[in-house]
Design a protein around this motif. Structure first.
Motif, mmCIF file in Angstrom:
data_model
loop_
_atom_site.group_PDB
_atom_site.id
_atom_site.type_symbol
_atom_site.label_atom_id
_atom_site.label_comp_id
_atom_site.label_asym_id
_atom_site.label_seq_id
_atom_site.Cartn_x
_atom_site.Cartn_y
_atom_site.Cartn_z
ATOM 1 N N GLU A 1 0.832 -1.205 0.000
ATOM 2 C CA GLU A 1 0.000 0.000 0.000
ATOM 3 C C GLU A 1 0.868 1.256 0.000
ATOM 4 O O GLU A 1 0.560 2.244 -0.684
ATOM 5 N N ILE A 2 1.974 1.235 0.753
ATOM 6 C CA ILE A 2 2.831 2.424 0.868
ATOM 7 C C ILE A 2 3.664 2.637 -0.388
ATOM 8 O O ILE A 2 3.733 3.752 -0.924
ATOM 9 N N LEU A 3 4.295 1.593 -0.871
ATOM 10 C CA LEU A 3 5.187 1.737 -2.026
ATOM 11 C C LEU A 3 4.441 1.701 -3.358
ATOM 12 O O LEU A 3 4.908 2.274 -4.346
ATOM 13 N N GLY A 4 3.303 1.037 -3.366
ATOM 14 C CA GLY A 4 2.545 0.897 -4.604
ATOM 15 C C GLY A 4 3.001 -0.332 -5.389
ATOM 16 O O GLY A 4 4.189 -0.674 -5.382
ATOM 17 N N GLU A 5 2.079 -0.989 -6.050
ATOM 18 C CA GLU A 5 2.397 -2.228 -6.755
ATOM 19 C C GLU A 5 3.409 -2.013 -7.872
ATOM 20 O O GLU A 5 4.310 -2.835 -8.076
ATOM 21 N N GLU A 6 3.288 -0.911 -8.598
ATOM 22 C CA GLU A 6 4.201 -0.664 -9.722
ATOM 23 C C GLU A 6 5.628 -0.461 -9.233
ATOM 24 O O GLU A 6 6.581 -1.038 -9.795
ATOM 25 N N LEU B 1 6.879 -1.439 -6.359
ATOM 26 C CA LEU B 1 7.339 -2.682 -5.738
ATOM 27 C C LEU B 1 7.828 -3.667 -6.804
ATOM 28 O O LEU B 1 8.862 -4.322 -6.635
ATOM 29 N N ALA B 2 7.094 -3.734 -7.907
ATOM 30 C CA ALA B 2 7.449 -4.661 -8.982
ATOM 31 C C ALA B 2 8.754 -4.288 -9.676
ATOM 32 O O ALA B 2 9.364 -5.131 -10.347
ATOM 33 N N SER B 3 9.190 -3.041 -9.512
ATOM 34 C CA SER B 3 10.422 -2.590 -10.175
ATOM 35 C C SER B 3 11.673 -2.835 -9.340
ATOM 36 O O SER B 3 12.794 -2.701 -9.832
ATOM 37 N N ILE B 4 11.500 -3.200 -8.082
ATOM 38 C CA ILE B 4 12.644 -3.394 -7.186
ATOM 39 C C ILE B 4 13.180 -4.815 -7.337
ATOM 40 O O ILE B 4 12.428 -5.789 -7.359
ATOM 41 N N THR B 5 14.495 -4.923 -7.448
ATOM 42 C CA THR B 5 15.132 -6.230 -7.590
ATOM 43 C C THR B 5 16.136 -6.463 -6.457
ATOM 44 O O THR B 5 16.444 -5.557 -5.681
ATOM 45 N N ILE B 6 16.612 -7.682 -6.377
ATOM 46 C CA ILE B 6 17.639 -8.033 -5.396
ATOM 47 C C ILE B 6 19.002 -7.830 -6.032
ATOM 48 O O ILE B 6 19.338 -8.462 -7.028
ATOM 49 N N GLU B 7 19.769 -6.931 -5.452
ATOM 50 C CA GLU B 7 21.098 -6.629 -5.982
ATOM 51 C C GLU B 7 22.139 -7.620 -5.484
ATOM 52 O O GLU B 7 23.076 -7.983 -6.206
ATOM 53 N N ARG B 8 21.952 -8.056 -4.241
ATOM 54 C CA ARG B 8 22.931 -8.952 -3.642
ATOM 55 C C ARG B 8 22.291 -9.703 -2.486
ATOM 56 O O ARG B 8 21.393 -9.174 -1.824
ATOM 57 N N ALA B 9 22.729 -10.925 -2.234
ATOM 58 C CA ALA B 9 22.186 -11.712 -1.131
ATOM 59 C C ALA B 9 23.252 -12.627 -0.547
ATOM 60 O O ALA B 9 24.131 -13.118 -1.267
ATOM 61 N N VAL B 10 23.169 -12.845 0.761
ATOM 62 C CA VAL B 10 24.075 -13.756 1.459
ATOM 63 C C VAL B 10 23.242 -14.606 2.409
ATOM 64 O O VAL B 10 22.430 -14.079 3.175
ATOM 65 N N ILE B 11 23.422 -15.911 2.346
ATOM 66 C CA ILE B 11 22.822 -16.811 3.333
ATOM 67 C C ILE B 11 23.957 -17.243 4.253
ATOM 68 O O ILE B 11 24.733 -18.154 3.945
ATOM 69 N N GLY B 12 24.090 -16.524 5.358
ATOM 70 C CA GLY B 12 25.198 -16.741 6.267
ATOM 71 C C GLY B 12 24.903 -17.789 7.318
ATOM 72 O O GLY B 12 23.788 -18.325 7.405
ATOM 73 N N LEU B 13 25.890 -18.062 8.144
ATOM 74 C CA LEU B 13 25.748 -19.077 9.179
ATOM 75 C C LEU B 13 24.709 -18.681 10.221
ATOM 76 O O LEU B 13 23.946 -19.519 10.698
ATOM 77 N N PHE B 14 24.664 -17.386 10.554
ATOM 78 C CA PHE B 14 23.743 -16.913 11.585
ATOM 79 C C PHE B 14 22.585 -16.084 11.037
ATOM 80 O O PHE B 14 21.487 -16.102 11.594
ATOM 81 N N PHE B 15 22.840 -15.334 9.958
ATOM 82 C CA PHE B 15 21.803 -14.468 9.401
ATOM 83 C C PHE B 15 21.819 -14.498 7.875
ATOM 84 O O PHE B 15 22.868 -14.684 7.256
ATOM 85 N N ILE B 16 20.641 -14.304 7.328
ATOM 86 C CA ILE B 16 20.457 -14.082 5.900
ATOM 87 C C ILE B 16 20.399 -12.579 5.679
ATOM 88 O O ILE B 16 19.739 -11.866 6.438
ATOM 89 N N GLY B 17 21.081 -12.095 4.662
ATOM 90 C CA GLY B 17 21.063 -10.667 4.379
ATOM 91 C C GLY B 17 20.826 -10.394 2.908
ATOM 92 O O GLY B 17 21.243 -11.181 2.045
ATOM 93 N N VAL B 18 20.126 -9.300 2.622
ATOM 94 C CA VAL B 18 19.890 -8.895 1.233
ATOM 95 C C VAL B 18 20.135 -7.404 1.085
ATOM 96 O O VAL B 18 19.973 -6.637 2.032
ATOM 97 N N LYS B 19 20.538 -7.024 -0.115
ATOM 98 C CA LYS B 19 20.580 -5.620 -0.507
ATOM 99 C C LYS B 19 19.725 -5.493 -1.759
ATOM 100 O O LYS B 19 19.872 -6.268 -2.713
ATOM 101 N N LEU B 20 18.814 -4.524 -1.749
ATOM 102 C CA LEU B 20 17.899 -4.334 -2.864
ATOM 103 C C LEU B 20 18.420 -3.263 -3.824
ATOM 104 O O LEU B 20 19.318 -2.489 -3.482
#
Length: 281
Positions: free
Chosen positions: A20-25, A27-46
Motif C-alpha cells: 500500500e505504501i510503495l505501490g504495486e508498480e 514494488l514490482a520494479s525493485i530487484t535483489i542486488e545482492r544476497a548472502v545466506i550466512g551461518l547466523f543471518f540471511i542478508g539482502v541488498k535491494l
C-alpha cells in the motif's frame, strides 16, 4: 517445537502494508542486488539501496546442503541477483524455513524503505535504543523469555529479576542458568504466568508467534525483538505487542560482507546496522 502452528498472518499484513505504501508498480520494479545466506543471518541488498536481515534457521535444514532434499529448501543459487523482490516475498508462506526467512529479510529491507517513503502515523521510531530501555519491569515481575537471549539473561541475573527461559535445547543455557530453564513444550503452561513476555522474530519463521501471543494474560507486557522482527510493526501492535525491537541496515554491502564471513549480531550491531524500536502511539 513450540506448541500449535498457526498461519503467519502478521507477515501477510506487513506485506499488505508495504504494498500500500510503495505501490504495486514501484514494488514490482525493485530487484535483489545482492544476497548472502550466512551461518547466523540471511542478508539482502535491494536495487533501491536498502538492506534487510533475518535469522538463518540452520537447525531446520535436514541434512548437508549438498543433499538435493536440503538444497531444494533454499532459494536457487545463481538466480537471486537481479530477480524481482515480488518473486521472493511470496515465500512468507513457504514450508521451507530458509526460503521463508529469506523472504522476511526482503520484507525487512522493504519496510525500511517504507519508513523513508511515508512518515509513520500510528507508531514512533526510536533509533539506537533497546526495548528493555523503554519498558518498566517491576522488581517482582516474572519475565518469560522465548529462547536463550544471552544479553537479556545476563541483565536479569544481575538485577535479580525473576525470569524463566522457554527453550527447545537446554544446551543453549549455561549450567548456572538451568534453574530458569523450561522446555518449550511447556509454553501453554508457563506463558500465562508471565508479567512480561520477550520473544524474537524467529517465532515468525516457525509459525508459533500467534499461539504464543494468545497465551499471554491481558495485562502482560509483550516485547518482540531481534533483526528478524524488523518489519512493519503495526500488525504486531494489533496483536497487543507493546514494543518491537529490530535493526535498520545502514551499510548493506559491509553488512553482507560480514555475514558472508560467518558474522553474527555482535559483529554488525552499531557498525553496519543500528538498533531501532517501534512503539504504538
Amino acid at each position: 517445537m513450540l506448541d500449535v502452528i498457526v498461519k503467519d498472518d502478521i507477515l501477510q499484513a506487513s506485506l499488505n502494508e508495504i504494498t500500500e505504501i510503495l505501490g504495486e508498480e514501484r514494488l514490482a520494479s525493485i530487484t535483489i542486488e545482492r544476497a548472502v545466506i550466512g551461518l547466523f543471518f540471511i542478508g539482502v541488498k535491494l536495487s533501491n539501496g536498502y538492506g534487510g536481515v533475518s535469522y538463518t534457521p540452520i537447525k531446520s535444514i535436514p541434512g548437508a546442503v549438498c543433499c538435493p532434499s536440503s538444497a531444494s529448501g533454499f532459494p536457487i543459487p545463481g538466480k537471486i541477483q537481479g530477480a524481482r523482490v515480488t518473486n521472493y516475498v511470496k515465500d512468507i508462506h513457504s514450508q521451507s524455513a530458509v526460503r521463508k526467512s529469506f523472504a522476511i529479510a526482503v520484507l525487512n529491507a522493504l519496510s525500511h524503505a517504507c519508513l523513508d517513503a511515508r512518515e509513520p502515523q500510528n507508531f514512533v521510531v526510536e533509533k539506537g535504543v533497546d526495548p528493555l530501555d523503554v519498558i518498566d519491569i517491576p522488581g517482582d515481575a516474572l519475565v518469560v523469555v522465548i529462547g536463550a537471549l544471552v544479553p537479556y539473561l545476563r541483565r536479569f541475573k544481575k538485577n535479580k529479576q525473576p525470569f524463566l527461559v522457554l527453550e527447545l535445547d537446554a544446551r543453549a543455557l549455561k549450567e548456572e542458568e538451568m534453574p530458569f530453564f523450561r522446555h518449550a513444550d511447556q509454553a501453554r503452561e508457563i506463558i500465562p504466568q508471565a508479567d512480561v513476555l520477550i520473544t524474537t522474530g524467529t517465532t515468525l519463521i516457525n509459525d508459533t508467534i500467534h499461539s504464543l501471543l494468545s497465551y499471554c494474560k491481558r495485562e502482560a507486557q509483550i516485547v518482540i525483538v531481534g533483526p528478524t522482527s524488523s518489519m512493519r510493526p503495526t500488525p504486531f501492535f494489533q496483536r497487543d505487542v507493546d514494543v518491537v525491537g529490530g535493526v535498520l541496515v545502514t551499510k548493506p554491502d559491509e553488512l553482507l560482507d560480514t555475514l558472508s564471513e560467518g558474522g553474527s549480531g555482535y559483529h554488525f550491531f552499531g557498525k553496519t546496522a543500528e538498533k531501532v524500536i517501534y512503539r504504538p502511539i
